[in-house]
Motif scaffolding. Sequence first.
Motif, mmCIF file in Angstrom:
data_model
loop_
_atom_site.group_PDB
_atom_site.id
_atom_site.type_symbol
_atom_site.label_atom_id
_atom_site.label_comp_id
_atom_site.label_asym_id
_atom_site.label_seq_id
_atom_site.Cartn_x
_atom_site.Cartn_y
_atom_site.Cartn_z
ATOM 1 N N HIS A 51 0.734 -1.352 0.227
ATOM 2 C CA HIS A 51 0.109 0.132 -0.068
ATOM 3 C C HIS A 51 1.010 1.307 0.122
ATOM 4 C CE1 HIS A 51 -2.935 -2.757 0.769
ATOM 5 N NE2 HIS A 51 -2.649 -3.042 1.752
ATOM 6 N N SER A 52 1.830 1.070 -0.762
ATOM 7 C CA SER A 52 2.505 2.406 -0.940
ATOM 8 C C SER A 52 2.257 2.988 -2.246
ATOM 9 C CB SER A 52 4.138 1.899 -0.759
ATOM 10 O OG SER A 52 4.712 1.536 0.480
ATOM 11 N N ALA A 53 2.649 4.239 -2.565
ATOM 12 C CA ALA A 53 2.362 4.859 -3.874
ATOM 13 C C ALA A 53 3.736 5.544 -4.454
ATOM 14 C CB ALA A 53 1.295 5.928 -3.819
ATOM 15 N N VAL A 54 3.903 5.451 -5.678
ATOM 16 C CA VAL A 54 5.227 6.051 -6.080
ATOM 17 C C VAL A 54 4.893 6.586 -7.427
ATOM 18 C CG1 VAL A 54 6.462 4.004 -6.952
ATOM 19 C CG2 VAL A 54 7.783 5.912 -6.668
ATOM 20 N N LEU A 55 5.155 8.149 -7.682
ATOM 21 C CA LEU A 55 4.859 8.601 -8.951
ATOM 22 C C LEU A 55 6.445 8.683 -9.800
ATOM 23 C CD1 LEU A 55 3.104 10.168 -10.931
ATOM 24 C CD2 LEU A 55 3.381 12.092 -9.535
ATOM 25 N N TYR A 56 6.351 8.387 -10.935
ATOM 26 C CA TYR A 56 7.569 8.766 -11.539
ATOM 27 C C TYR A 56 7.124 9.858 -12.781
ATOM 28 C CZ TYR A 56 9.654 4.680 -9.665
ATOM 29 O OH TYR A 56 10.036 3.692 -8.605
ATOM 30 N N ARG A 57 8.213 10.814 -13.078
ATOM 31 C CA ARG A 57 8.066 11.791 -14.169
ATOM 32 C C ARG A 57 8.576 11.401 -15.281
ATOM 33 N NH1 ARG A 57 11.421 14.486 -10.484
ATOM 34 N NH2 ARG A 57 13.710 14.807 -11.400
ATOM 35 N N ALA A 58 8.593 11.902 -16.546
ATOM 36 C CA ALA A 58 9.077 11.484 -17.609
ATOM 37 C C ALA A 58 10.561 11.355 -17.440
ATOM 38 C CB ALA A 58 8.841 12.328 -18.768
ATOM 39 N N ILE A 126 -12.317 10.644 -17.284
ATOM 40 C CA ILE A 126 -10.930 10.263 -16.812
ATOM 41 C C ILE A 126 -10.245 11.265 -16.378
ATOM 42 C CG2 ILE A 126 -8.556 9.714 -17.991
ATOM 43 C CD1 ILE A 126 -9.854 7.989 -19.992
ATOM 44 N N ASP A 127 -10.566 12.606 -16.785
ATOM 45 C CA ASP A 127 -10.025 13.905 -16.131
ATOM 46 C C ASP A 127 -10.483 13.668 -14.718
ATOM 47 O OD1 ASP A 127 -8.977 14.450 -18.456
ATOM 48 O OD2 ASP A 127 -10.299 16.033 -18.807
ATOM 49 N N TYR A 128 -11.825 13.580 -14.431
ATOM 50 C CA TYR A 128 -12.240 13.799 -12.991
ATOM 51 C C TYR A 128 -11.634 12.370 -12.230
ATOM 52 C CZ TYR A 128 -15.646 17.297 -14.121
ATOM 53 O OH TYR A 128 -16.247 18.385 -14.474
ATOM 54 N N LEU A 129 -11.409 11.360 -12.766
ATOM 55 C CA LEU A 129 -11.092 10.371 -11.900
ATOM 56 C C LEU A 129 -9.713 10.336 -11.369
ATOM 57 C CD1 LEU A 129 -12.918 7.323 -13.712
ATOM 58 C CD2 LEU A 129 -13.104 7.759 -11.498
ATOM 59 N N LEU A 130 -8.940 10.830 -12.522
ATOM 60 C CA LEU A 130 -7.473 11.159 -12.324
ATOM 61 C C LEU A 130 -7.076 12.119 -11.345
ATOM 62 C CD1 LEU A 130 -5.488 10.835 -15.643
ATOM 63 C CD2 LEU A 130 -5.293 9.666 -13.529
ATOM 64 N N ASN A 131 -7.997 13.295 -11.432
ATOM 65 C CA ASN A 131 -8.031 14.338 -10.505
ATOM 66 C C ASN A 131 -8.178 13.941 -9.104
ATOM 67 O OD1 ASN A 131 -7.732 16.972 -9.306
ATOM 68 N ND2 ASN A 131 -9.096 17.891 -10.931
ATOM 69 N N THR A 132 -9.292 13.137 -9.025
ATOM 70 C CA THR A 132 -9.664 12.392 -7.589
ATOM 71 C C THR A 132 -8.554 11.719 -7.111
ATOM 72 O OG1 THR A 132 -12.031 12.673 -8.042
ATOM 73 C CG2 THR A 132 -11.401 11.209 -6.457
ATOM 74 N N LEU A 133 -8.001 10.702 -7.757
ATOM 75 C CA LEU A 133 -6.941 9.930 -7.451
ATOM 76 C C LEU A 133 -5.538 10.845 -7.075
ATOM 77 C CD1 LEU A 133 -5.681 7.311 -7.191
ATOM 78 C CD2 LEU A 133 -5.088 7.240 -9.557
ATOM 79 N N PHE A 134 -5.584 11.886 -7.596
ATOM 80 C CA PHE A 134 -4.196 12.627 -7.023
ATOM 81 C C PHE A 134 -4.763 13.361 -5.886
ATOM 82 C CE2 PHE A 134 -2.149 11.449 -11.001
ATOM 83 C CZ PHE A 134 -0.607 11.914 -10.751
ATOM 84 N N ASN A 135 -5.885 13.875 -5.746
ATOM 85 C CA ASN A 135 -6.164 14.457 -4.340
ATOM 86 C C ASN A 135 -6.049 13.382 -3.512
ATOM 87 O OD1 ASN A 135 -7.066 16.756 -5.735
ATOM 88 N ND2 ASN A 135 -9.312 16.249 -5.760
ATOM 89 N N LYS A 136 -6.444 12.153 -3.593
ATOM 90 C CA LYS A 136 -6.160 10.838 -2.529
ATOM 91 C C LYS A 136 -4.711 10.875 -2.284
ATOM 92 C CE LYS A 136 -10.424 10.802 -1.779
ATOM 93 N NZ LYS A 136 -10.710 11.277 -0.309
ATOM 94 N N LEU A 137 -3.920 10.917 -3.464
ATOM 95 C CA LEU A 137 -2.575 10.712 -3.106
ATOM 96 C C LEU A 137 -2.069 11.890 -2.123
ATOM 97 C CD1 LEU A 137 -1.181 9.864 -6.819
ATOM 98 C CD2 LEU A 137 -1.680 8.006 -4.858
ATOM 99 N N LEU A 138 -2.513 13.328 -2.622
ATOM 100 C CA LEU A 138 -1.970 14.495 -1.888
ATOM 101 C C LEU A 138 -2.254 14.177 -0.281
ATOM 102 C CD1 LEU A 138 -2.501 17.153 -4.282
ATOM 103 C CD2 LEU A 138 -0.355 16.481 -3.279
#
Length: 265
Positions: A51-58, A126-138
């Motif tokens: 249950h860890s999250a990791v974000l990689y940029r380009a 997709i925009d709304y779902l991704l935005n919500t996902l990033f809100n939860k990550l924050l």
Amino acid sequence: MNQIFYVECDATHAGNFVFDIPQGHQCWLLVITKTPAQFWVNGELRLYPAHSAVLYRAHQKIYYRACGDEYINNWIRFESNEPFVAKTTLPFGIPFALDDPDYCHALFKLLIIEHNFNRDYKEASIDYLLNTLFNKLLESYFHEGFNAQYYTLLKLRAAIQSNPVDEWSVTKMADFLRISPGYLQILYKKTFGISPMEDVINCRIKLAKEYLLQGSHSIAEIAFQCGYQHVEHFCRQFKKVTGSTPRKYQLHTGNFIGKCSGLQG
């Protein structure tokens, strides 16, 4: 604009799994683990829990591997120029614990559905779902006072809210978390700002309001359906929470159904 290249839930790999891309992808990569794993962070291999999250940029180095009999994760590879992604304050390439992995998992499943089917509002969804996902990550990343029991507390509260009529007790809840009843009450109040039994009562009264609005049940029937063995006890708690008796609540909402079970408001 967001464009998903690939998204997958519960991707399962053997214990010898290694994901090694020194030059990184040409887009964003978000990984959420469901099992422990090792990640290359700041020049060394480190172990991180499930249950860890990791974000990689380009073009960022990507290296992670299994550290058990199998490795399971959710992941999404995508392009985005939306501010909630492009200007995110999340760390890059550094895993962090998720507060509510079940919620994030549900968002991943919805993203898969939207990605795989051409619907009228696919892009917007997709925009709304991704935005919500990033809100939860924050929320997870900046959550102060995160503790090992937080995720289990969320599961307990979800169980209470989905089934408030169950015979809840502090002892039963403490057994759910495998901690002492006293510690549960302290932890629950600190986390949610309410005691566990107050939460149960509020959920029962909320359910009772729905039944009262329907107007098809007697007060006695509603009391029983909301987990109360005695109508008088239900009426006392209802008035304590709402400031009104069940009967007066019906009158106030215009759904008075007449005398029920011979009780007076």
